[in-house]
Motif scaffolding. Structure first.
Motif, PDB file in Angstrom:
ATOM      1  N   SER A  90       0.956  -1.130   0.045  1.00  0.00           N
ATOM      2  CA  SER A  90       0.309  -0.060  -0.149  1.00  0.00           C
ATOM      3  C   SER A  90       0.775   1.096   0.438  1.00  0.00           C
ATOM      4  O   SER A  90       0.511   2.257  -0.718  1.00  0.00           O
ATOM      5  CB  SER A  90      -0.783  -0.216   1.344  1.00  0.00           C
ATOM      6  OG  SER A  90      -2.046  -0.945   0.495  1.00  0.00           O
ATOM      7  N   LYS A  94       1.299   4.396  -2.613  1.00  0.00           N
ATOM      8  CA  LYS A  94       1.139   5.963  -2.260  1.00  0.00           C
ATOM      9  C   LYS A  94       1.958   6.798  -2.659  1.00  0.00           C
ATOM     10  O   LYS A  94       1.832   7.289  -3.116  1.00  0.00           O
ATOM     11  CB  LYS A  94       1.524   5.508  -1.129  1.00  0.00           C
ATOM     12  CG  LYS A  94      -0.663   5.426  -0.161  1.00  0.00           C
ATOM     13  CD  LYS A  94      -0.769   5.122   0.915  1.00  0.00           C
ATOM     14  CE  LYS A  94      -1.663   4.859   1.451  1.00  0.00           C
ATOM     15  NZ  LYS A  94      -1.555   4.315   3.155  1.00  0.00           N
ATOM     16  N   PHE A  97       2.773   5.772  -7.972  1.00  0.00           N
ATOM     17  CA  PHE A  97       1.940   5.925  -8.705  1.00  0.00           C
ATOM     18  C   PHE A  97       0.887   7.495  -7.945  1.00  0.00           C
ATOM     19  O   PHE A  97      -0.024   7.741  -9.359  1.00  0.00           O
ATOM     20  CB  PHE A  97       0.919   5.090  -8.204  1.00  0.00           C
ATOM     21  CG  PHE A  97       1.817   3.175  -9.024  1.00  0.00           C
ATOM     22  CD1 PHE A  97       2.142   4.030 -10.791  1.00  0.00           C
ATOM     23  CD2 PHE A  97       1.474   2.217  -8.223  1.00  0.00           C
ATOM     24  CE1 PHE A  97       3.205   2.229 -10.511  1.00  0.00           C
ATOM     25  CE2 PHE A  97       2.884   0.799  -9.128  1.00  0.00           C
ATOM     26  CZ  PHE A  97       2.840   1.535  -9.877  1.00  0.00           C
ATOM     27  N   ASP A  98       0.961   7.296  -6.903  1.00  0.00           N
ATOM     28  CA  ASP A  98      -0.011   8.048  -6.291  1.00  0.00           C
ATOM     29  C   ASP A  98       0.236   9.413  -5.968  1.00  0.00           C
ATOM     30  O   ASP A  98      -0.984  10.319  -5.899  1.00  0.00           O
ATOM     31  CB  ASP A  98      -1.557   7.882  -5.174  1.00  0.00           C
ATOM     32  CG  ASP A  98      -1.971   6.496  -5.275  1.00  0.00           C
ATOM     33  OD1 ASP A  98      -2.551   6.086  -6.680  1.00  0.00           O
ATOM     34  OD2 ASP A  98      -2.669   5.741  -4.723  1.00  0.00           O
ATOM     35  N   ARG A  99       1.689   9.354  -5.777  1.00  0.00           N
ATOM     36  CA  ARG A  99       2.158  10.369  -5.071  1.00  0.00           C
ATOM     37  C   ARG A  99       1.653  11.382  -4.227  1.00  0.00           C
ATOM     38  O   ARG A  99       1.768  12.159  -3.399  1.00  0.00           O
ATOM     39  CB  ARG A  99       2.271  11.926  -6.432  1.00  0.00           C
ATOM     40  CG  ARG A  99       3.170  10.982  -7.668  1.00  0.00           C
ATOM     41  CD  ARG A  99       4.188  10.787  -7.018  1.00  0.00           C
ATOM     42  NE  ARG A  99       4.817   9.875  -8.595  1.00  0.00           N
ATOM     43  CZ  ARG A  99       5.857  10.190  -8.836  1.00  0.00           C
ATOM     44  NH1 ARG A  99       7.149  10.452  -8.315  1.00  0.00           N
ATOM     45  NH2 ARG A  99       6.105   9.871 -10.121  1.00  0.00           N
ATOM     46  N   PHE A 100       1.063  10.344  -3.268  1.00  0.00           N
ATOM     47  CA  PHE A 100       0.330  10.515  -2.037  1.00  0.00           C
ATOM     48  C   PHE A 100       1.076  11.378  -1.283  1.00  0.00           C
ATOM     49  O   PHE A 100       1.010  12.146  -0.677  1.00  0.00           O
ATOM     50  CB  PHE A 100      -0.146   8.976  -1.292  1.00  0.00           C
ATOM     51  CG  PHE A 100      -0.935   9.654  -0.214  1.00  0.00           C
ATOM     52  CD1 PHE A 100      -2.514   9.806  -0.012  1.00  0.00           C
ATOM     53  CD2 PHE A 100      -0.375   9.185   1.107  1.00  0.00           C
ATOM     54  CE1 PHE A 100      -2.931  10.239   1.063  1.00  0.00           C
ATOM     55  CE2 PHE A 100      -1.519   8.994   3.076  1.00  0.00           C
ATOM     56  CZ  PHE A 100      -2.048  10.129   1.949  1.00  0.00           C
ATOM     57  N   SER A 103       2.152  14.954  -1.892  1.00  0.00           N
ATOM     58  CA  SER A 103       0.892  15.827  -1.441  1.00  0.00           C
ATOM     59  C   SER A 103       1.058  15.655   0.014  1.00  0.00           C
ATOM     60  O   SER A 103       0.333  17.378   0.931  1.00  0.00           O
ATOM     61  CB  SER A 103      -0.229  15.101  -2.026  1.00  0.00           C
ATOM     62  OG  SER A 103      -0.197  15.109  -3.733  1.00  0.00           O
TER      63      SER A 103
END
Length: 262
Positions: A90, A94, A97-100, A103
């Protein structure tokens, strides 16, 4: 005089990241999440603990049946897998791929808050899985309620140890195929870290090697709690897992700082 950017407290935001993860998974109730995590260990319990257990009989030196001996080992494995899933696969998604995380760091959430929040979520996830499997083995009569509650407390430490370690290891994962190396470690550890038989079956030098494995100490902790065998060896496992979790947090914080802040 122009004011500088606000200073984010070192531990800021861990609780918000935890709540965010809970919110994302709110569509899956706690017991639904537990069911996903314990389906495989239940199959092992039925096939090996109950099925092969009828051929094995009682374990030498242990005053319980084979299924009751195996159940805490499978509990430790279920908690380990749940915690590692949240801080490895997970977390990798993040970040890659999500650049979570980049952010999140643009908000009043510190890097330490990100690391602590993710590990706290892995602990909660492991606790949910542990509670689900403990309920199953309690219904099967493999553990009594007082010891089940103590085992549930032990799952928190196991999840913390593997959650911290998993988040640290993830910083070296570059692509999906790198997770095969992780499985190359986890599968032998699952098979040989006394999940299905005591460490005394091994010759002396091999026993020493097995006793260095983190899953061995997770199993020893939960097995001691489940069977009510609270000897001094229990504290060795508690210390091992505590140091493992803290060290994982420190390394994860250092590695994520190198990746995200440079």
């Amino acid at each position: 005089m122009t004011a500088g950017p606000p200073v984010v407290p070192r531990w800021s935001g861990a609780q918000y990241l935890l709540l965010r993860n809970v919110w994302v998974h709110k569509g899956h109730g706690p017991w639904t999440m537990a069911l996903y995590s314990i389906f495989e260990p239940i199959l092992y319990l039925l096939a090996i603990g109950v099925g092969i257990g009828r051929l094995v009989g009682d374990i030498e030196g242990v005053d319980v049946g084979y299924a009751a001996f195996v159940a805490p080992g499978l509990l430790a494995t279920a908690v380990m897998n749940s915690a590692l899933h949240e801080t490895m696969e997970s977390a990798f998604v993040k970040f890659t791929f999500d650049r979570f995380y980049r952010s999140v760091l643009s908000t009043p959430v510190s890097l330490t808050g990100v690391v602590v929040g993710e590990v706290a979520w892995s602990v909660l996830r492991g606790l949910i899985s542990g509670a689900g499997f403990l309920l199953v083995i309690t219904v099967f009569g493999l553990v009594s309620w007082p010891w089940a509650l103590l085992s549930l407390a032990g799952t928190v430490l196991v999840a913390f140890a593997f959650g911290g370690a998993g988040l640290a290891v993830t910083t070296w994962i570059k692509a999906w195929h790198d997770f095969q190396w992780v499985q190359l470690v986890l599968l032998p550890m699952f098979l040989f870290a006394t999940t299905f038989y005591p460490v005394t079956v091994y010759p002396g030098p091999v026993q020493v090697a097995v006793e260095l494995l983190p899953l061995y100490h997770a199993i020893q902790l939960l097995r001691s709690c489940a069977l009510g065998d609270l000897g001094p060896d229990l504290w060795v496992s508690v210390a091992y897992l505590t140091v493992m979790g803290v060290l994982g947090l420190v390394v994860a914080r250092w590695r994520w700082a190198r990746i995200l802040l440079h």
